[in-house]
Scaffold this motif. Structure first.
Motif, short mmCIF file in Angstrom:
data_model
loop_
_atom_site.label_atom_id
_atom_site.label_comp_id
_atom_site.label_asym_id
_atom_site.label_seq_id
_atom_site.Cartn_x
_atom_site.Cartn_y
_atom_site.Cartn_z
N ALA A 3 0.68 -1.12 -0.04
CA ALA A 3 0.05 0.01 -0.10
C ALA A 3 0.79 1.27 0.09
O ALA A 3 0.44 2.34 -0.61
CB ALA A 3 -0.92 0.01 1.20
N LEU A 4 1.95 1.13 0.52
CA LEU A 4 2.88 2.27 0.62
C LEU A 4 3.54 2.51 -0.46
O LEU A 4 3.66 3.64 -1.01
CB LEU A 4 4.16 1.99 1.79
N VAL A 5 3.92 1.20 -1.28
CA VAL A 5 4.40 1.62 -2.88
C VAL A 5 3.47 2.24 -3.58
O VAL A 5 3.75 3.21 -4.33
CB VAL A 5 4.98 0.38 -3.13
N GLN A 6 2.39 1.80 -3.37
CA GLN A 6 1.10 2.26 -4.21
C GLN A 6 1.07 3.78 -4.28
O GLN A 6 1.12 4.67 -5.00
CB GLN A 6 -0.08 1.59 -3.81
N LEU A 7 0.95 4.18 -2.72
CA LEU A 7 0.99 5.70 -2.50
C LEU A 7 2.07 6.32 -3.07
O LEU A 7 1.86 7.33 -3.70
CB LEU A 7 0.66 5.84 -1.06
#
Ligand SMILES: Cc1ncc(C[n+]2csc(CCOP(=O)(O)OP(=O)(O)O)c2C)c(N)n1
Ligand SMILES: [Mg+2]
Length: 572
Positions: free
Chosen positions: A238-242
């Protein structure tokens, strides 16, 4: 004959019902009822968690730590009264600081001395081990601690303790029970685990999520700083996506998990004790700290004075630290994965400035590439072995099926830099500062993932702290082969660095000896060979490293035994 259903049988059943797979145990005179209950369950074919005999308590608790860090699943540790509790030693600190869920049970001296009840005193040691406040030994570190005062409450107390251990901020819990209580009859009613679930992870309020998303979307140079978000691999995705979507840079500070793929161009490296301003932190105008105990060390590196700082954490107050402060504009208690999913959802309805985002991406990747070139330069082979070269050579053998347990100490940074891991879940450290954790942790990690190749990387001092005789006896007994790589710099480098950082020009800086050297050196690998049949190997020359590593991997992967590679780095 079927024995009585005692509080000890209830303890075993409660652990089984709560899904515990292992009890890391060290027995004593407080445990006859438990030993009897185990034997009775075995004789009757009743299921109970597997007992792992631990010759040393700290190693046993570190194994429970390694298992939980590798899986998220809390295990049990069984120790002997107050002295077994003390022998848990620094493993208590590591589990508490690392937020590692586990359940610890200790017996207590009998409450009667004239045979009034079954379990009454009959050994001299029971007077000596009777202390006023056994629970006080670990009280400052436990999420919950208590005493089983009546056998009928055993199951509820165990389940309640697990609820604390498994709810954020997770951590160890401690329960004691005196001999007579452990022998007493208990009701056999089963626990219903669904009724004892941990607290559900927290979320941002909708207002806060909108405020944060807007701040990140409009920043010139937004940066996320994290240390332990990677304990949940889903949070990393989710962090990579953001970050990818908005062009947010990512800085790890004192990382104890893989928090971000190191090959992502937004990755800006990891900061530890180095006494210099971090460039990314100086440049950022919005800094989002997520799951971090030490996002920076203000005496050497701090965010830009004008930066807007936000903090999302499972424990933003840092309940167990007397002094803790960052100049955050907003602080939010929330689970990282959930908060990131909320932020990602917010972005769908926000108008985004694509030109701005491209400028950020270009800037962060420029810095990323500079760092990458610096690292490539450092890992080239030279005349002597270096931590950088050793780690890079190890990296070539790392696959997605590798699990690294890292107690590298003064070499934490080169190890993390040059392993350059890209998958969450592939590495963890203790999260604390009490040395000697890696050996037990590697056993726990291997029990959790028998198909993986487990590698413990450690300093020579930490290797000696780890009680390698116990570790390697256990590793053979429980078939948990792993590779240890010792970054051997001839003793304790870190306290030397600590001294020089405060007294750069003092007597110590000129002294030939600071009482921190391990000369003459022990045969570290030989200790493991003697205790558990490990393959012992020493390497001193650059040219020998590849072959030595091949031999060690062969021992672990083909022969199924431990290997200890003692890498002799140049002495300071
Ligand atoms: C149980 C415990 N005792 C003492 C210390 C203090 N200490 C911190 S780093 C260190 C040196 C560790 O030696 P080594 O593992 O070889 O790492 P190096 O600093 O040499 O890289 C010591 C003694 C500690 N952190 N924990
Ligand atoms: Mg050392």
């Amino acid at each position: 004959m079927i024995g009585e259903y005692t509080a000890s049988a209830a303890l075993l059943d409660a652990l089984q019902d709560l899904g515990v797979e292992y009890i890391f145990a060290n027995f004593g005179s407080d445990h006859p009822a438990i030993v009897e209950a185990i034997a009775a369950a075995r004789a009757a074919g009743r299921p109970f968690p597997q007992i792992v005999t631990c010759p040393n308590e700290m190693v046993g608790m570190s194994a429970a730590h390694g298992f939980a860090a590798a899986t998220g699943r809390a295990q049990a540790v069984l120790v002997h009264v107050e002295c077994g509790t003390q022998a848990l030693a620094g493993a208590v600190h590591n589990a508490a600081k690392g937020r590692i869920p586990m359940f610890i049970f200790a017996g207590a001296s009998p409450l009667t001395q004239e045979g009034e009840l079954k379990g009454s005193r009959n050994e001299f040691i029971q007077w000596i081990q009777d202390v006023h406040d056994q629970r006080g030994i670990v009280r400052g570190y436990m999420r919950y601690e208590g005493e089983v005062r009546v056998a009928a409450a055993m199951k509820q107390l165990v389940a309640r303790a697990f609820q604390f251990a498994r709810s954020d901020p997770k951590g160890p819990v401690y329960l004691i029970g005196a001999r007579e209580i452990m022998e007493a009859p208990a009701p056999a009613a089963r626990l219903i685990p669904e009724q004892w679930k941990p607290i559900s992870p927290g979320a941002l309020s909708p207002d806060n999520a909108a405020e944060l998303a807007a701040a990140l979307a409009t920043a010139k140079a937004p940066l996320v700083v994290t240390s332990f978000l990677g304990r949940n691999p889903q949070a990393v995705h989710a962090l990579v996506q953001l970050c990818d979507k908005l062009g947010i840079g990512l800085l790890e500070s004192v990382p104890n998990y893989v928090n971000f793929p190191h090959n992502n161009p937004l990755y800006q490296g990891n900061q530890w004790n180095e006494p210099k301003q971090n460039a990314a932190l100086a440049e950022a105008d919005v800094v989002l700290v997520m799951d971090s105990d030490i996002p920076w060390i203000p005496t050497s590196s701090a965010p830009n004075a004008n930066a807007a700082i936000y903090h999302i954490d499972v424990d933003p107050l840092k309940l167990q630290m007397p002094l803790w402060y960052i100049a955050a504009r907003g602080r939010f208690a929330a689970d990282a994965r959930i908060a990131l999913a909320q932020l990602n959802a917010e972005l769908q309805s926000l108008p985004l400035d694509n030109a701005l985002i491209e400028r950020r991406q270009a800037r962060w990747s420029e810095l990323h590439n500079l760092r990458k070139a610096r690292l490539a330069e450092k890992e080239r082979p030279g005349a002597t072995l270096t931590s950088e070269y050793v780690t890079a050579t190890l990296r070539r053998r790392v696959t997605p099926e590798t699990l690294i347990v890292n107690e590298g100490i003064s070499n934490y940074q080169p190890i993390i830099d040059h392993l350059a891991l890209t998958e969450p879940g592939m590495m963890f450290t203790s999260g604390g500062g009490s040395l000697g954790w890696h050996g037990g942790a590697a056993i726990g990690a291997k029990l959790a993932h028998p198909g993986k190749t487990v590698i413990a990387v450690t300093g020579d001092g930490s290797y000696m702290f780890s009680v390698p005789s116990s570790v390697h006896w256990m590793a053979r007994r429980y078939n948990t082969p792993f590779l240890t790589v010792i970054y051997n710099n001839g003793g304790w480098k870190s306290p030397r660095l600590s001294t020089l950082a405060v007294h750069p020009d003092g007597f110590a800086s000129r002294a030939p000896d600071l009482d921190m050297s391990f000369h003459p050196q022990a045969d570290y690998a030989g200790i493991a060979a003697a205790a558990g049949g490990a393959y012992p190997r020493i390497v001193e020359d650059v040219a020998d490293l590849d072959k030595a590593l091949d031999e060690c991997f062969h021992a672990v992967q083909a022969e199924g035994r431990c290997a200890v590679l003692d890498v002799r780095l140049p002495l300071p």
